[in-house]
Write a protein that holds these residues in place. Structure first.
Motif, PDB file in Angstrom:
ATOM      1  N   ILE A 111       0.855  -1.187   0.000  1.00  0.00           N
ATOM      2  CA  ILE A 111       0.000   0.000   0.000  1.00  0.00           C
ATOM      3  C   ILE A 111       0.894   1.242   0.000  1.00  0.00           C
ATOM      4  N   PRO A 112       0.755   2.115  -1.003  1.00  0.00           N
ATOM      5  CA  PRO A 112       1.599   3.325  -1.014  1.00  0.00           C
ATOM      6  C   PRO A 112       1.346   4.178   0.226  1.00  0.00           C
ATOM      7  N   ASN A 113       2.415   4.591   0.842  1.00  0.00           N
ATOM      8  CA  ASN A 113       2.256   5.451   2.022  1.00  0.00           C
ATOM      9  C   ASN A 113       3.329   6.518   2.037  1.00  0.00           C
ATOM     10  N   SER A 114       3.015   7.598   2.704  1.00  0.00           N
ATOM     11  CA  SER A 114       3.972   8.699   2.832  1.00  0.00           C
ATOM     12  C   SER A 114       3.713   9.382   4.167  1.00  0.00           C
ATOM     13  N   THR A 115       4.667  10.170   4.575  1.00  0.00           N
ATOM     14  CA  THR A 115       4.544  10.861   5.853  1.00  0.00           C
ATOM     15  C   THR A 115       4.723  12.341   5.621  1.00  0.00           C
ATOM     16  N   SER A 116       3.799  13.138   6.181  1.00  0.00           N
ATOM     17  CA  SER A 116       4.012  14.584   6.208  1.00  0.00           C
ATOM     18  C   SER A 116       3.951  14.996   7.674  1.00  0.00           C
ATOM     19  N   THR A 117       3.851  16.266   7.950  1.00  0.00           N
ATOM     20  CA  THR A 117       3.924  16.727   9.333  1.00  0.00           C
ATOM     21  C   THR A 117       2.828  16.075  10.187  1.00  0.00           C
ATOM     22  N   ASN A 118       3.263  15.165  11.043  1.00  0.00           N
ATOM     23  CA  ASN A 118       2.340  14.466  11.955  1.00  0.00           C
ATOM     24  C   ASN A 118       1.187  13.775  11.242  1.00  0.00           C
ATOM     25  N   GLN A 119       1.320  13.522   9.958  1.00  0.00           N
ATOM     26  CA  GLN A 119       0.267  12.849   9.201  1.00  0.00           C
ATOM     27  C   GLN A 119       0.865  11.651   8.480  1.00  0.00           C
ATOM     28  N   TYR A 120       0.168  10.539   8.556  1.00  0.00           N
ATOM     29  CA  TYR A 120       0.599   9.332   7.862  1.00  0.00           C
ATOM     30  C   TYR A 120      -0.435   9.056   6.769  1.00  0.00           C
ATOM     31  N   ASN A 121      -0.004   9.142   5.530  1.00  0.00           N
ATOM     32  CA  ASN A 121      -0.929   9.058   4.395  1.00  0.00           C
ATOM     33  C   ASN A 121      -0.852   7.689   3.714  1.00  0.00           C
ATOM     34  N   VAL A 137      -5.886   8.502   2.607  1.00  0.00           N
ATOM     35  CA  VAL A 137      -6.367   8.509   3.989  1.00  0.00           C
ATOM     36  C   VAL A 137      -5.240   9.040   4.870  1.00  0.00           C
ATOM     37  N   SER A 138      -5.514  10.138   5.560  1.00  0.00           N
ATOM     38  CA  SER A 138      -4.495  10.727   6.439  1.00  0.00           C
ATOM     39  C   SER A 138      -4.819  10.373   7.886  1.00  0.00           C
ATOM     40  N   LEU A 139      -3.869   9.740   8.532  1.00  0.00           N
ATOM     41  CA  LEU A 139      -4.073   9.329   9.928  1.00  0.00           C
ATOM     42  C   LEU A 139      -3.068  10.061  10.815  1.00  0.00           C
ATOM     43  N   SER A 140      -3.450  10.239  12.074  1.00  0.00           N
ATOM     44  CA  SER A 140      -2.551  10.953  12.985  1.00  0.00           C
ATOM     45  C   SER A 140      -1.407  10.063  13.448  1.00  0.00           C
ATOM     46  N   GLY A 141      -1.607   8.753  13.365  1.00  0.00           N
ATOM     47  CA  GLY A 141      -0.537   7.828  13.732  1.00  0.00           C
ATOM     48  C   GLY A 141      -0.396   6.761  12.671  1.00  0.00           C
ATOM     49  N   PRO A 142       0.760   6.108  12.609  1.00  0.00           N
ATOM     50  CA  PRO A 142       0.937   5.084  11.578  1.00  0.00           C
ATOM     51  C   PRO A 142       0.126   3.827  11.893  1.00  0.00           C
ATOM     52  N   LEU A 143      -0.260   3.118  10.866  1.00  0.00           N
ATOM     53  CA  LEU A 143      -0.911   1.821  11.073  1.00  0.00           C
ATOM     54  C   LEU A 143       0.152   0.845  11.567  1.00  0.00           C
ATOM     55  N   THR A 144      -0.227   0.008  12.506  1.00  0.00           N
ATOM     56  CA  THR A 144       0.740  -0.931  13.067  1.00  0.00           C
ATOM     57  C   THR A 144       1.095  -2.003  12.032  1.00  0.00           C
ATOM     58  N   LYS A 145       2.237  -2.618  12.221  1.00  0.00           N
ATOM     59  CA  LYS A 145       2.637  -3.717  11.327  1.00  0.00           C
ATOM     60  C   LYS A 145       1.610  -4.834  11.439  1.00  0.00           C
ATOM     61  N   GLY A 146       1.244  -5.390  10.308  1.00  0.00           N
ATOM     62  CA  GLY A 146       0.277  -6.491  10.338  1.00  0.00           C
ATOM     63  C   GLY A 146      -0.867  -6.237   9.385  1.00  0.00           C
TER      64      GLY A 146
END
Lengths: 175, 158
Positions: B62-72, B129-138
């Protein structure tokens, strides 16, 4: 008195006729609308079943360019079912969406005719300039009806190998 | 007394016509209401049957990226139905592991990152989807629900 009863009965009778006609028209329109949509739904499901059993992919050929540090692969997508319209296909390569109408813009594209894939024909899909290392790569091909084929491969130092038989599926409603 | 007969007949006639007209009017109103209901329900059902879509991501990448306090996290949606459907934060709900993602944390674009509000048949759109924390491994599950209730899910691995 007698005429009053006749007149009011006639008014109510005519209004019943108009009501019945209105309800019938509404029912008929809705029935035809739903019937047409249901036929679309059935044809989509039949198309998905057809895709599930009739489309398969294999690793056709691989060329390794040691001098430039990359390799190219050509996948063969065989169609043994109904005619497919290739512009409706989508691919996700290593997680990222890519266009497939042209290989030169993003290293993925068809090398054969990019319109219809007729029964018994093979579409040749090129993936080029893959870094020459042993990292695993994946390609998810989604067809126009939502069904998909997933290919995984890697370079083992001498050859390019598919890691498993292509996985396939179709979208389903969740509960 | 001699004129009383025709006058009362006339009054009876007018009253009868008014009562019959009122009944006919009420019947017409109720019938039209039911007819509109039948048309609306038929259109909704037909729309739902014509709508279909798929989440076409590679579930293991799943493509993901990080910006200021946001995990996309980026999800690709392909319209596989016969009709376009609304594709914007007000019409589409996204659930990650059962929790609804607020509309303000969703971005809807086409594949060239242009904002779109509708997704046409066979077109692919992106939901970031922008989340305040990263999704955990799994393993995780995303459910996408359209305006008409049509929904699809994807179980993916981070």
């Amino acid at each position: 008195m007698g005429f009053s009863v006749s007149a009011s009965a006639a008014i109510i009778f005519i209004s019943f006729l108009i009501a019945a006609a209105t309800l019938y028209t509404a029912w008929d329109n809705s029935y035809n609308n739903v019937q047409a949509a249901q036929e679309d739904w059935y044809s989509r499901r039949i198309s998905q079943l057809n895709t599930l059993v009739s489309l398969n992919a294999s690793l056709g050929s691989a060329t390794i360019d040691n001098a430039n540090g990359y390799y190219n692969v050509t996948f063969h997508i065989q169609n043994s079912g109904a005619t497919q319209y290739l512009p409706y296909w989508s691919v996700v390569y290593d997680g990222e969406y890519r266009t497939i109408y042209n290989v030169s813009d993003d290293n993925i594209g068809f090398i054969s005719d990019y319109t219809y894939l007729f029964p018994s024909q093979v579409a040749y899909l090129n993936v080029t300039r893959i870094p020459l290392n042993t990292e695993e790569h994946s390609l998810v091909i989604t067809f126009g009806n939502g069904c998909w084929l997933r290919l995984i491969w890697h370079y083992n130092g001498t050859d390019v190998l598919l890691d498993a038989t292509p996985q396939r599926g179709c979208p389903t409603e969740v509960s | 007394m001699g004129a009383g007969g025709p006058a009362s007949e006339l009054i009876m006639f007018i009253v009868a016509v008014i009562v019959a007209g009122t009944v006919a009017g009420a019947l017409t109103y109720v019938t039209n209401d039911i007819a509109h209901g039948i048309n609306d329900k038929g259109s909704l059902l037909a729309d739902k049957l014509r709508t279909d879509f798929a989440i076409i991501n590679d579930p293991l990448n799943i493509p993901n990226s990080t910006s200021t306090n946001q995990y996309n996290y980026t999800f690709y949606i392909k319209n596989t139905g016969k009709t376009q459907f609304p594709f914007n934060p007000n019409a589409v709900q996204v659930f990650i592991d059962g929790d609804i993602v607020p509309p303000s944390n969703l971005t809807f674009t086409d594949i060239n990152n242009n904002t779109i509000t509708y997704l046409n048949p066979y077109e692919v759109g992106k939901i970031v989807v922008s989340l305040s924390g990263p999704l955990t491994k799994g393993s995780h599950r995303i459910v996408v629900v359209l305006e008409n209730g049509e929904r699809r899910s994807l179980i993916f691995k981070i």
